[in-house]
Design a protein around this motif. Sequence first.
Motif, PDB file in Angstrom:
ATOM      1  N   PRO A 266     -11.114 -57.238  44.462  1.00  0.00           N
ATOM      2  CA  PRO A 266     -11.864 -56.555  45.353  1.00  0.00           C
ATOM      3  C   PRO A 266     -12.245 -57.144  46.764  1.00  0.00           C
ATOM      4  O   PRO A 266     -12.269 -58.442  46.482  1.00  0.00           O
ATOM      5  N   THR A 267     -11.953 -56.707  47.730  1.00  0.00           N
ATOM      6  CA  THR A 267     -12.140 -57.365  48.943  1.00  0.00           C
ATOM      7  C   THR A 267     -13.731 -56.671  49.484  1.00  0.00           C
ATOM      8  O   THR A 267     -13.929 -55.653  49.271  1.00  0.00           O
ATOM      9  N   ARG A 268     -14.375 -57.833  49.927  1.00  0.00           N
ATOM     10  CA  ARG A 268     -15.700 -57.521  50.684  1.00  0.00           C
ATOM     11  C   ARG A 268     -15.575 -56.472  51.767  1.00  0.00           C
ATOM     12  O   ARG A 268     -16.392 -55.275  51.908  1.00  0.00           O
ATOM     13  N   LEU A 269     -14.513 -56.601  52.730  1.00  0.00           N
ATOM     14  CA  LEU A 269     -14.119 -55.467  53.677  1.00  0.00           C
ATOM     15  C   LEU A 269     -13.415 -54.443  52.995  1.00  0.00           C
ATOM     16  O   LEU A 269     -12.813 -54.660  52.153  1.00  0.00           O
TER      17      LEU A 269
ATOM     18  N   LEU B  38     -10.284 -52.363  52.284  1.00  0.00           N
ATOM     19  CA  LEU B  38      -8.959 -53.036  52.247  1.00  0.00           C
ATOM     20  C   LEU B  38      -8.409 -52.806  53.584  1.00  0.00           C
ATOM     21  O   LEU B  38      -7.742 -53.848  53.827  1.00  0.00           O
ATOM     22  N   PRO B  39      -8.187 -51.715  54.156  1.00  0.00           N
ATOM     23  CA  PRO B  39      -7.326 -51.685  55.484  1.00  0.00           C
ATOM     24  C   PRO B  39      -8.077 -52.599  56.628  1.00  0.00           C
ATOM     25  O   PRO B  39      -6.993 -53.382  57.102  1.00  0.00           O
ATOM     26  N   GLU B  40      -9.257 -53.014  56.606  1.00  0.00           N
ATOM     27  CA  GLU B  40      -9.908 -53.914  57.565  1.00  0.00           C
ATOM     28  C   GLU B  40      -9.534 -55.399  56.894  1.00  0.00           C
ATOM     29  O   GLU B  40      -9.302 -56.326  57.871  1.00  0.00           O
ATOM     30  N   PHE B  41      -9.582 -55.581  55.699  1.00  0.00           N
ATOM     31  CA  PHE B  41      -9.026 -56.814  55.545  1.00  0.00           C
ATOM     32  C   PHE B  41      -7.739 -57.251  55.754  1.00  0.00           C
ATOM     33  O   PHE B  41      -7.336 -58.236  56.178  1.00  0.00           O
ATOM     34  N   TYR B  42      -6.938 -56.186  55.586  1.00  0.00           N
ATOM     35  CA  TYR B  42      -5.396 -56.579  56.120  1.00  0.00           C
ATOM     36  C   TYR B  42      -5.178 -56.611  57.746  1.00  0.00           C
ATOM     37  O   TYR B  42      -4.532 -57.508  57.826  1.00  0.00           O
ATOM     38  N   GLU B  43      -6.202 -55.873  58.445  1.00  0.00           N
ATOM     39  CA  GLU B  43      -5.975 -56.071  59.818  1.00  0.00           C
ATOM     40  C   GLU B  43      -6.549 -57.491  59.996  1.00  0.00           C
ATOM     41  O   GLU B  43      -5.881 -58.345  60.832  1.00  0.00           O
TER      42      GLU B  43
END
Length: 514
Positions: free
Chosen positions: A394-397, A399-404
């Motif tokens: 799980p990402t804190r941001l 997911l689309p923002e994490f990848y950006e």
Amino acid sequence: MKFLAVHPSSLMYTKIYLRLEPLGLELVAQAVRQEGHEVRILDLQVEDHKAYLACLNSWKPDVVAFSCNYLANVPEIVDLAKLTKATRSNTFVFVGGHSASFVAREFLEHAEGAIDCVLKGEGEVSVPILLTAVEHDRKAITKVPGVVTLDGEGPAAQFVESLDNLRPARDLLRHRRKYFIGVLDPCASIEFARGCPWDCSFCSAWTFYGRSYRMVSPEKAVDELAQVQEPGIFLVDDVAFIQGKQGLEIGEAIARRGIKKQYYLETRGDVLLRNKEVFKFWKTIGLQYMFIGVEAIDEEGLRMHRKRISLGKNFEALEFARSLGITVAINLIADPDWDRKRFEVIRQWCLEIPEIVNISVNTPYPGTESWHTESRKFQTRDYRLFDIQHAVLPTRLPLPEFYEELVRTQQVLNKKHLGWAALKSTAGLAAGHLLRGQTNFVKMLWKFNSVYNPKLQMADHQRPVSYEMGLPPPAQERINSKSLYILPPKGRQGRAIDDSTEQFVEITRMGSSL
Ligand code: B12
Ligand code: SF4
């Protein structure tokens, strides 16, 4: 018998920076050839599935062996195994390699009978034994060291007794000019030592090799090197020159023989600092690139990964590496917990330093300790996403923002070390490569944006999933250190998994006396 050894396709990472010969499979192929079998190797990093099918139909191998070092290749291999049995049902199909060893049972289940067995551990000893069983007595398959079938497991996998007895079947690769890393184009691979005595929590090198550390003699290393045609050499050792003496002896023998090559190697900061003279010497004989697994730029991160090195030592090692005048690349592990601020700090740091910074995403692999502690949180169990370029936790941001953020950070690397910036500083070299018909390096310079793209990464999560990775049984959540190993734990007593200060001191001492 006719034996076809197959390496699966490239993953995201290797679509840009490098493509390397499948050394492990070449060693297995040579062990089989020595037994009098007819052997071919097909590398799907440089050929396609059509070529595989064509080979299957025209050459008609009796046995097909797939190499699976990378978890992300599991679905491809399962599908190819099914295709193989559907096309030629009498073909004996088996799989081996690093990742296959850790997910052996699941591999067989996914394949629903299309894979006859998985061989865990090093292949050189067990594959010839397996082939004898396949040819003369199929019932004996269950007695092959490291074998796993749907009916159960055979005896423990076996270590190769001496690395000096091994030779890779380099001549069986049809497209040797396709292998390269950065400006080392073309490039061959070589192994000077096997295993790693450290025990980082995210890594499975030590659980695969049972924490043993075996070395090639300087004579053998140099003899093999002298036979390699390529001018570039990728040293596959996990941590190069843990034993400074071996590194120096090989280096001196290379100098005496007048072998002129350019080298890439990977090591740890503390090994570099302990053996400064060795690395200095290697610079004089052609060391061009060095990769240091820094992993984190804060003490807490280093502790979390159990790197057993302080931040200060890593920075000191970077200073020293810079002073050698070679190209240094480092790896950092991006934690899914990172927020925008954290990415920004990392970006600034990447911009300030001259090194090439590679950013990978924290991914708990089977065979690692973190798989036992983190895998219950998985957001996906699609093998294809386990390539350390996708987030599976799980990402804190969102997911689309994490990848950006991730791609923006990786882009620093693109701006500094790829494209026109790189061409400017390597124009002479690049022109030389092109004149010799070597295009791998130049093509690499403009591939970044077509491979690293947050939208493509998000789309990868939407693909239908045919095969899902299993989870460790709950009872094993408290790690039983023995259960982690593929080859039985070797080496000193008292190397249980333990994060105490004593253990740290013991490992540090051990490193200096190895
Ligand atoms: C060199 C290397 C690479 C090279 C690839 C070389 C190649 N074409 O195979 C490069 C730099 C490209 C690379 C990239 C990646 N790598 Co890498 N790599 C290694 C490394 C350091 C050494 C591999 C090697 O050549 N070893 C020496 C040879 C002789 O051993 P071998 O290949 O393992 O083969 C032996 C056995 O596995 C077995 N075997 C192999 N094939 C077969 C087949 C059969 C049928 C049988 C029976 C046995 C068998 O027998 C062989 C002889 O003993 C290993 C760490 C390690 N110590 O294994 C990591 C490792 C394999 N890589 C890893 C990872 C994660 C990656 C990347 C995803 C990201 C990254 N960190 O770089 C990418 C993706 C690769 C891709 N396919 O696109 C992980 C794998 C984790 C996993 N379970 O999936 C490892 C274990 C590193 C780690 N510490 O965790 N890698
Ligand atoms: S030092 Fe490198 S190879 Fe050894 S356990 Fe740590 S990450 Fe793996």
